[in-house]
Design a protein around this motif. Structure first.
Motif, PDB file in Angstrom:
ATOM      1  N   GLU A  36      17.421  29.851  -1.199  1.00  0.00           N
ATOM      2  CA  GLU A  36      17.733  28.383  -0.736  1.00  0.00           C
ATOM      3  C   GLU A  36      17.647  27.882  -0.097  1.00  0.00           C
ATOM      4  O   GLU A  36      16.574  28.625   0.962  1.00  0.00           O
ATOM      5  CB  GLU A  36      19.639  29.012  -0.748  1.00  0.00           C
ATOM      6  CG  GLU A  36      20.157  30.238  -1.805  1.00  0.00           C
ATOM      7  CD  GLU A  36      20.576  29.643  -2.964  1.00  0.00           C
ATOM      8  OE1 GLU A  36      21.135  28.400  -2.718  1.00  0.00           O
ATOM      9  OE2 GLU A  36      20.284  30.319  -4.166  1.00  0.00           O
ATOM     10  N   GLN A  37      18.045  26.965   0.055  1.00  0.00           N
ATOM     11  CA  GLN A  37      17.510  25.971   1.093  1.00  0.00           C
ATOM     12  C   GLN A  37      18.120  26.260   2.573  1.00  0.00           C
ATOM     13  O   GLN A  37      16.942  26.309   3.613  1.00  0.00           O
ATOM     14  CB  GLN A  37      18.530  24.298   0.860  1.00  0.00           C
ATOM     15  CG  GLN A  37      17.491  23.321   2.120  1.00  0.00           C
ATOM     16  CD  GLN A  37      18.860  21.990   1.594  1.00  0.00           C
ATOM     17  OE1 GLN A  37      18.991  21.566   0.515  1.00  0.00           O
ATOM     18  NE2 GLN A  37      17.639  21.329   1.902  1.00  0.00           N
ATOM     19  N   ASN A  38      19.229  27.146   3.188  1.00  0.00           N
ATOM     20  CA  ASN A  38      18.752  26.995   4.230  1.00  0.00           C
ATOM     21  C   ASN A  38      18.213  28.575   4.572  1.00  0.00           C
ATOM     22  O   ASN A  38      18.396  28.905   6.090  1.00  0.00           O
ATOM     23  CB  ASN A  38      20.878  27.558   4.635  1.00  0.00           C
ATOM     24  CG  ASN A  38      21.719  25.825   4.325  1.00  0.00           C
ATOM     25  OD1 ASN A  38      21.050  25.157   4.223  1.00  0.00           O
ATOM     26  ND2 ASN A  38      22.685  26.338   4.363  1.00  0.00           N
ATOM     27  N   ASN A  66      23.514  30.868   0.150  1.00  0.00           N
ATOM     28  CA  ASN A  66      22.909  29.522   0.745  1.00  0.00           C
ATOM     29  C   ASN A  66      23.152  30.775   2.083  1.00  0.00           C
ATOM     30  O   ASN A  66      23.031  29.252   3.171  1.00  0.00           O
ATOM     31  CB  ASN A  66      23.176  28.707   0.564  1.00  0.00           C
ATOM     32  CG  ASN A  66      22.633  27.948   0.877  1.00  0.00           C
ATOM     33  OD1 ASN A  66      21.312  28.070   1.345  1.00  0.00           O
ATOM     34  ND2 ASN A  66      22.361  26.148   0.908  1.00  0.00           N
ATOM     35  N   ILE A 116      16.382  31.120   6.713  1.00  0.00           N
ATOM     36  CA  ILE A 116      15.330  30.781   7.554  1.00  0.00           C
ATOM     37  C   ILE A 116      14.356  32.263   7.747  1.00  0.00           C
ATOM     38  O   ILE A 116      13.697  32.432   8.100  1.00  0.00           O
ATOM     39  CB  ILE A 116      15.529  30.052   8.625  1.00  0.00           C
ATOM     40  CG1 ILE A 116      16.701  30.838   9.592  1.00  0.00           C
ATOM     41  CG2 ILE A 116      15.783  28.730   8.422  1.00  0.00           C
ATOM     42  CD1 ILE A 116      16.453  30.114  10.993  1.00  0.00           C
ATOM     43  N   SER A 168       8.714  24.711   6.758  1.00  0.00           N
ATOM     44  CA  SER A 168      10.231  24.889   7.529  1.00  0.00           C
ATOM     45  C   SER A 168      10.053  23.769   8.683  1.00  0.00           C
ATOM     46  O   SER A 168       9.774  24.039   9.669  1.00  0.00           O
ATOM     47  CB  SER A 168      10.196  26.676   7.161  1.00  0.00           C
ATOM     48  OG  SER A 168      10.419  26.304   8.539  1.00  0.00           O
ATOM     49  N   LYS A 227      26.096  29.455  12.345  1.00  0.00           N
ATOM     50  CA  LYS A 227      25.367  30.682  11.526  1.00  0.00           C
ATOM     51  C   LYS A 227      25.714  31.716  10.670  1.00  0.00           C
ATOM     52  O   LYS A 227      26.381  32.653  11.034  1.00  0.00           O
ATOM     53  CB  LYS A 227      23.738  30.599  11.848  1.00  0.00           C
ATOM     54  CG  LYS A 227      23.150  29.986  13.299  1.00  0.00           C
ATOM     55  CD  LYS A 227      22.638  28.755  12.444  1.00  0.00           C
ATOM     56  CE  LYS A 227      22.226  27.682  13.323  1.00  0.00           C
ATOM     57  NZ  LYS A 227      21.219  26.640  12.341  1.00  0.00           N
ATOM     58  N   THR A 228      25.030  31.249   9.359  1.00  0.00           N
ATOM     59  CA  THR A 228      25.280  32.676   8.332  1.00  0.00           C
ATOM     60  C   THR A 228      24.634  33.611   7.733  1.00  0.00           C
ATOM     61  O   THR A 228      23.285  33.281   8.350  1.00  0.00           O
ATOM     62  CB  THR A 228      25.569  31.820   7.127  1.00  0.00           C
ATOM     63  OG1 THR A 228      24.920  31.082   6.426  1.00  0.00           O
ATOM     64  CG2 THR A 228      27.294  31.242   7.497  1.00  0.00           C
ATOM     65  N   ARG A 244      13.127  23.185  11.634  1.00  0.00           N
ATOM     66  CA  ARG A 244      14.494  23.470  12.408  1.00  0.00           C
ATOM     67  C   ARG A 244      14.908  23.115  14.669  1.00  0.00           C
ATOM     68  O   ARG A 244      13.833  23.604  14.531  1.00  0.00           O
ATOM     69  CB  ARG A 244      15.072  24.525  11.442  1.00  0.00           C
ATOM     70  CG  ARG A 244      14.397  26.215  12.325  1.00  0.00           C
ATOM     71  CD  ARG A 244      14.839  26.977  12.339  1.00  0.00           C
ATOM     72  NE  ARG A 244      14.763  28.572  12.918  1.00  0.00           N
ATOM     73  CZ  ARG A 244      15.044  28.570  13.912  1.00  0.00           C
ATOM     74  NH1 ARG A 244      16.002  28.532  14.903  1.00  0.00           N
ATOM     75  NH2 ARG A 244      13.945  29.782  15.112  1.00  0.00           N
ATOM     76  N   ASP A 261      21.828  31.022   6.672  1.00  0.00           N
ATOM     77  CA  ASP A 261      20.591  31.168   7.336  1.00  0.00           C
ATOM     78  C   ASP A 261      19.779  32.489   7.257  1.00  0.00           C
ATOM     79  O   ASP A 261      18.227  32.261   7.565  1.00  0.00           O
ATOM     80  CB  ASP A 261      21.461  30.937   8.699  1.00  0.00           C
ATOM     81  CG  ASP A 261      22.334  29.870   8.440  1.00  0.00           C
ATOM     82  OD1 ASP A 261      21.687  28.247   8.565  1.00  0.00           O
ATOM     83  OD2 ASP A 261      23.344  29.065   8.835  1.00  0.00           O
TER      84      ASP A 261
END
Length: 391
Positions: free
Chosen positions: A48-50, A31, A52, A385, A2-3, A387, A33
């Motif tokens: 951004e999409q990632n 982008n 959370i 969301s 994970k970033t 995941r 996490d």
């Protein structure tokens, strides 16, 4: 892996809690996490999409667009109480400075220019200007009895002050920690009319904006000292400055300098020092990083400002954990379980909680979850969301 993007300098002691095997942490990540932030303004940031989760290494979240994050199902965490001791000690220091005119007295000594033989004469001649008073027996009103307010109230009791507290929404946890000698005020008016000191420890929300306004200032005890280590905007600054000019208020101590107040002779303005200790920065980072990793790896929610609290054991072997954030509307849970059933998967455990307009669902499912299930859930109207927990 994970970033996590850091938008401010985050305590190295806090960052050391992140496993380098699981997380890539950098200020230049795009982008991400998750985001770690202190004071950076996120209101103009694109989502951004990632993304959370966002972790604020501190208590206030005014720099985070909570409504936009909720619309995208992004969890926002903070670290309430991590800086409480730092703020409490600063408030105690401000009490002594205000009561004994220490700031002005030090400025007076610093400005003396004379031969050594004349120094003591000038000091003795001028010190009567800075005569103060003792805190023992004085009345102090603490507005807001959260973690910080409770510590301030308890410390003031320890100084021998007569302490009054006001908080219409005090939590049971904080009430248990409040010294029994603190007098309960049922209204704001009751507190401000009788106290020599008023100190604010409330968040800045619609209900607290300009909480101390012109009308309430007129009800203050004559020569009261007002202290704001809460948030800029809790005290009506123009009304306060006018009250200082008419000697209605003796002194205003604030952690939020402005061009209008910073040079006023009856204002002690400090450069937002509330949480400015290394210990507070370390504790805030450690707390919020723990919350972020628990959320990312296990779906646990603690100290989120927009999601309900969810404490749950780690998933068992041969189990997948699904995390869904959706609008809190009727029928959403049925849709989620129906889609799971369509994929012939067995639900081992399910938790569903809501807070305001958001619902948070954790589903433990036997075996692996196929990508097609995640895709089907994401396509449902109202689901914000979806995941898998990978811890």
């Amino acid at each position: 892996m994970k970033t996590i993007q850091t938008l401010n300098a985050i305590s190295p002691i806090g960052l050391a809690q992140l496993s380098t095997d699981k997380y890539l942490v950098n200020s230049d990540i795009t982008n991400p996490d998750a985001i770690l932030v202190r004071s950076a303004n996120l209101h103009e940031m694109s989502i951004e999409q990632n993304l959370i989760a966002i972790g604020r290494a501190g208590a206030g979240v005014n720099n985070i667009p909570l409504e936009r994050m909720a619309e995208h199902g992004v969890a926002v965490f903070n670290a309430p109480g991590a800086n409480a001791n730092a703020v409490k000690e600063l408030v105690m220091g401000a009490l002594f400075m205000a009561a004994r005119n220490l700031f002005a007295a030090a400025d007076y000594v610093r400005a003396i220019q004379c031969p050594e033989t004349e120094l003591q004469k000038q000091i003795e001649g001028g010190k009567k200007t800075f005569a103060g008073f003792e805190l023992t027996g004085k009345k102090i009103g603490v507005v807001g009895l959260g973690v910080i307010g409770v510590q301030v109230a308890n410390s003031a009791v320890g100084l021998g002050m007569d302490v009054y507290g006001y908080d219409p929404v005090i939590s049971v946890h904080n009430a248990w920690h409040l010294n029994a000698d603190v007098h309960q005020c049922l209204t704001f008016d009751e507190l401000i009319t009788q106290c020599d000191f008023i100190t604010f420890h409330v968040p800045l929300i619609d209900a607290t904006r300009n909480m101390l306004n012109e009308s309430y200032i007129q009800q203050l005890k004559h020569d009261a000292i007002v202290m704001n280590f809460s948030r800029d905007g809790v005290v009506d600054e123009m009304a306060m400055l006018a009250a200082l000019e008419t000697n209605r208020v003796k002194l205003y101590v604030t952690d939020f300098p402005t061009l209008a107040n910073k040079n006023h002779p009856k204002v002690l303005a400090l450069p937002h020092l509330g949480a400015s200790t290394q210990e507070a920065e370390d504790q805030s980072a450690i707390m919020v990083i723990k919350q972020l990793t628990d959320f990312i790896e296990h779906g646990i929610v603690v100290n989120s400002v927009n999601l309900p609290e969810v404490k749950v054991a780690h998933k068992t072997a041969n189990t997948s954990r699904l995390v869904v954030v959706n609008s809190n509307t009727a029928g959403m849970l049925a849709k989620i379980t129906d889609i799971i059933g369509q994929h012939q998967l067995n639900i081992q455990d399910l938790i569903n909680k809501s807070r305001n307009g958001l619902a948070y669902t954790l589903v433990d499912i036997e075996g692996e979850i196929p990508p097609e299930l995640l895709k089907a859930l994401k396509e449902q109207a109202g689901i914000l969301s979806v995941r898998l927990c990978e811890g």
